[in-house]
Design an enzyme around this catalytic site. Structure first.
Site, PDB file in Angstrom:
ATOM      1  CE  LYS A  90     -14.450  24.108  -4.830  1.00  0.00           C
ATOM      2  NZ  LYS A  90     -13.342  25.010  -4.518  1.00  0.00           N
TER       3      LYS A  90
ATOM      4  CG  LEU B 255      -5.501  27.093  -2.481  1.00  0.00           C
ATOM      5  CD1 LEU B 255      -4.295  26.285  -2.029  1.00  0.00           C
ATOM      6  CD2 LEU B 255      -5.817  26.750  -3.918  1.00  0.00           C
ATOM      7  CB  ALA B 256     -10.612  29.406   1.609  1.00  0.00           C
TER       8      ALA B 256
ATOM      9  CG  LEU C 212     -13.410  32.189   1.530  1.00  0.00           C
ATOM     10  CD1 LEU C 212     -13.758  30.976   0.695  1.00  0.00           C
ATOM     11  CD2 LEU C 212     -12.667  33.200   0.673  1.00  0.00           C
TER      12      LEU C 212
ATOM     13  CB  SER D 101     -13.808  20.629  -7.756  1.00  0.00           C
ATOM     14  OG  SER D 101     -14.097  19.270  -7.538  1.00  0.00           O
TER      15      SER D 101
ATOM     16  CD  GLN E 177     -18.343  22.014   3.274  1.00  0.00           C
ATOM     17  OE1 GLN E 177     -17.460  21.206   3.649  1.00  0.00           O
ATOM     18  NE2 GLN E 177     -19.300  21.652   2.463  1.00  0.00           N
ATOM     19  CB  SER E 178     -13.190  21.131   0.543  1.00  0.00           C
ATOM     20  OG  SER E 178     -12.682  20.387   1.636  1.00  0.00           O
TER      21      SER E 178
ATOM     22  N   GLY F  16      -7.176  29.460   2.567  1.00  0.00           N
ATOM     23  CA  GLY F  16      -7.189  28.008   2.786  1.00  0.00           C
ATOM     24  C   GLY F  16      -5.806  27.465   3.103  1.00  0.00           C
TER      25      GLY F  16
ATOM     26  CD  GLU G 234     -18.382  15.837  -6.591  1.00  0.00           C
ATOM     27  OE1 GLU G 234     -17.462  15.003  -6.722  1.00  0.00           O
ATOM     28  OE2 GLU G 234     -19.540  15.518  -6.278  1.00  0.00           O
TER      29      GLU G 234
ATOM     30  CE1 TYR H 176     -16.131  21.614  -2.725  1.00  0.00           C
ATOM     31  CE2 TYR H 176     -16.392  20.026  -4.525  1.00  0.00           C
ATOM     32  CZ  TYR H 176     -15.593  20.884  -3.782  1.00  0.00           C
ATOM     33  OH  TYR H 176     -14.262  21.010  -4.082  1.00  0.00           O
TER      34      TYR H 176
ATOM     35  CG  ASP I 239      -4.876  21.122  -2.303  1.00  0.00           C
ATOM     36  OD1 ASP I 239      -4.589  20.010  -1.802  1.00  0.00           O
ATOM     37  OD2 ASP I 239      -5.587  21.251  -3.317  1.00  0.00           O
TER      38      ASP I 239
END
Ligand code: NAP
Ligand code: GDD
Length: 356
Positions: free
Chosen positions: A152, A80-81, A59, A125, A83-84, A10, A127, A148, A15
């Site tokens: 995570k 850090l990669a 990934l 995250s 689908q964010s 990422g 989230e 998402y 980031d």
């Protein structure tokens, strides 16, 4: 002693680009995993491209990860990669699971196979807390409210399981929202600061948004990447919540941004139901006591300062003279490895490095 080596997945993201700069300042040899795209998208790293080595991989492709780890031979891997973007996770839940959940299993297993002594950072995250009542800390149960977030949560537990099961030095950084001039343009903060600049130059008349009542704990991204590194320098691997401990509604972000340029947001903003989400994480607020105590980490940039930094950068990028307070704040509070000029690596650049 030889310099430490790191592989950042990422690295082309917000980031990843800041972390690469930070680790270069610590004399690391930096390798970055990049996936093949039809147009080169290295704009956030173009100012450091001659100092880092890019390795082609994805990934979704196990062998490419094993090869990237063999080639870079890292002491530390920062994953850090992903689908964010949460709305995309509703439209493409399976792809999001492949990258954001299974992708982490692939990286962890590549580390186990190639060299289990490599330290591992997972970009977890806030989230994941979703509907859990605020403030949220390391002990708060996860109640994910998006595909998402669910992905995570899987990645979080895989990281914990590889730590406990295979004794890999693996850490989850549970980071709350962090923003910057390099933030992707569809995330709400950047959408707002960019729209303001476009309104000021006459390129845009209205700004269409969704839920203005959602509350987030917003910090400044360059400060957050330092915590990733700090986690991997501790004696024992652990999980940490990272945030400012201050919460604001999207509406407040709007108010502050537009008033910084002496405009009233109500004259420009319209609600478009397309931007509402099927479910929402309504209230995310960090309790960062553990990071403060164990990592000695304290954010310096406040909510209002963050807005000024982002707005100045978007004004400058739009060819306007920035109000200027944001630039001054950065110079005063954030010397060292992070400078204003680097922050401006957010345009469209072409790359010199090719990966095959
Ligand atoms: P970002 O700007 O969206 O960057 C994501 C990165 O992942 C990009 O470099 C992207 O490459 C790469 N990527 C996506 N899919 C990939 C794949 N299949 N294989 C290889 N690389 C892939 O995200 P960010 O804001 O920097 O966030 C970094 C990480 O922290 C993400 O995992 C995110 O979910 C997590 N996180 C972010 C925040 C936040 O507030 N920013 C908070 C908590 C957690 P391309 O450039 O090719 O698209
Ligand atoms: N993107 C977007 N666009 N969000 C909007 C809009 C809009 O037009 N209008 C209102 N919002 C609200 C969203 O509903 C959400 O409540 C809030 O603004 C923040 O949205 P984003 O900026 O898209 O970020 P996020 O909180 O959903 O996700 C980010 O932070 C997570 C950490 O909590 C991403 O960076 C994730 O990758 C990260 O994990």
């Amino acid at each position: 002693m030889a310099n430490k080596r790191t592989l950042i997945t990422g690295i082309t993201g917000q980031d990843g680009s800041y972390l690469a700069e930070f680790l270069l300042s610590k004399d690391y040899e930096v390798f970055g995993l990049v996936r093949r795209t039809s147009t080169v998208n290295y704009e956030r790293i173009k100012h450091i491209e001659d100092k880092i080595t890019l390795i082609s991989g994805d990934l979704l492709d196990q062998n490419s990860l094993i090869n990237a780890i063999k080639e870079s031979n890292p002491d530390e891997v920062y994953n850090l990669a992903s689908q964010s973007f949460i709305p995309t996770s509703w439209k493409q839940p399976v792809f999001t699971g492949e990258a954001t959940a299974l992708g982490v299993a692939r990286v962890l297993d590549a580390i186990r196979t190639v060299n289990p002594k490599i330290k591992f950072y997972q970009a977890s995250s806030s989230e994941m807390f979703g509907a859990a009542p605020p403030p949220q800390n390391e002990k708060t149960p996860f109640r994910p409210r998006s595909p998402y977030a669910a992905a995570k949560v899987y990645a979080y537990w895989m990281t914990a399981n590889y730590r406990e099961g295979y004794q890999i030095f693996a850490c989850n950084g549970i980071l709350f929202n962090h923003e910057s001039p390099r933030r992707g343009q569809t995330f709400v903060t950047r959408k707002i600061t960019r729209a303001l600049a476009d309104i000021l130059v006459g390129k845009q008349k209205k700004l269409y948004l969704g839920n203005l009542e959602a509350k987030r704990d917003w910090g400044y991204a360059p400060e957050y990447v330092e915590t990733m590194w700090l986690m991997l320098q501790q004696d024992e691997p652990d999980d940490y919540v990272v945030g400012t401990g201050e919460v604001h509604a999207v509406k407040e972000f709007l108010e502050e941004t537009f008033s910084y340029a002496n405009l009233d947001w109500r004259e420009y903003v319209e609600i478009d139901p397309r931007y509402f989400r099927p479910t929402e994480a309504e209230y995310l607020l960090a309790d960062p006591a553990k990071a403060r105590e164990k990592l000695g980490w304290e954010p310096k940039i406040t909510f209002r300062e963050l807005i000024k930094i982002m707005t100045d950068a978007d004004m400058e990028a739009a060819g306007l003279k920035p109000v200027g307070e944001g630039k001054a704040i950065l110079e005063k509070k954030f010397g060292g490895w992070h400078q204003w000029q680097a922050n401006m690596s957010m345009g469209n650049g072409r790359s010199g490095q090719e990966t095959g």
